[in-house]
Design a protein around this motif. Sequence first.
Motif: not given
Length: 397
Positions: A129-133, A230-234, A246-248
């Motif tokens: 389900h993860k979308k390509p960047l 979406i790319v997470t950097g948390v 959950v993020s891509d």
Amino acid sequence: MYIKTLTVSALNNYIKRIIDSDIILNNVSIKGEISNFKLHSSGHMYFSLKDDLSKINCVMFKDRARSVNFAIEEGMKVEIKGRVGTYTKEGSYQLYCDEIKKEGLGDLYQAFLKLKDELKLKGLMEEEHKKPLPPYPRRIGVITSSTGAAIRDIINVSKRRNNSMSLLIYPSLVQGKDASENIIKGIKALNKIKDIDVIILARGGGSIEELWAFNDEKLAYAIFNSKVPIVTGVGHETDFTIADFVSDRRAPTPSAAAEIVVPSLENLNNEVDSINSILKDRILNILKENKFQLDLLKRNLDYNSPKNYLINEYENLIRLKQSLNTSILRKIDYEKNKINNLNSLLMAHNPLNILNKGYAIIKNEEKVITSKEEFNETMDINIVLKDGEISGTFISK
């Protein structure tokens, strides 16, 4: 009442003496939940101990930390024995730990694990389900605090990697009870902008409580349903949230998220130069190969040229003409000889030649007369002699 004015150092030292002289604070046993745990390279442990309403900073020095016979984890419930002391340089107090006993995982961490398992079963974390960047994004949306270090890190990294990259900042709360809803609004807003190619969701490090907004179920669905990747950097490298799963794409820090999303202009130029070099080499190789094939075809064409054929045939024609002329001359000579031979034979058998011997030929108007019976009593005749003819009339007596 007279109030004595103190220096900051004097005040902190006074507080330290009060705390150090307190019997209870020098020998306490506290229960709480481990948060923001860090193991220093020196062997010292730094973390926070918290409950629902408050927290206290803790330190356990290397010589005491050696006695801990289990791995300390985020959210773990523990009972700690130690003393409360002050750090006068910073004007803060903290718990100096002597012993740690494990009680179990904390409530927040248990809630985190429970939600993670639920969302995983529902497929929100599946790789399919993860979308390509996008490899070459034109415009990047950033959801983070407008005043935190994360936005400065993202801007600095983006400018360093590609100064022409366009960033659209959506200022959002990243901590507190309204933070999750604020972030969700940001995701929806950026999804409505057509030229946003990718979204960075970021904030700096913190304890599990400070990062809790990123463990929200509604936020997880907003990330999953986003049409824009979406790319997470948390947080830091060791911090994991539901949003990360959950993020891509998950980055260990906000700076790393920018590194992932923003293509390096230098690398792109090098790649273009490399492709250009490869393309030139391939073009030159193709030209060389085509030139070789063209030369080969030209040689074949020259070898099989109609011009050469015509030249050869012209030479054959000349030879044939010469042969024909020779044959004709031979034929003429042969026929001349034949004619001469026939003429000689004819002359040899020519009845007129006999006239030279004194003979004559008698003819009438119809034929040569060879017998006396052919003479009539009277008839016109011609007498052919060797030197001419004499005409007259024959009269029988």
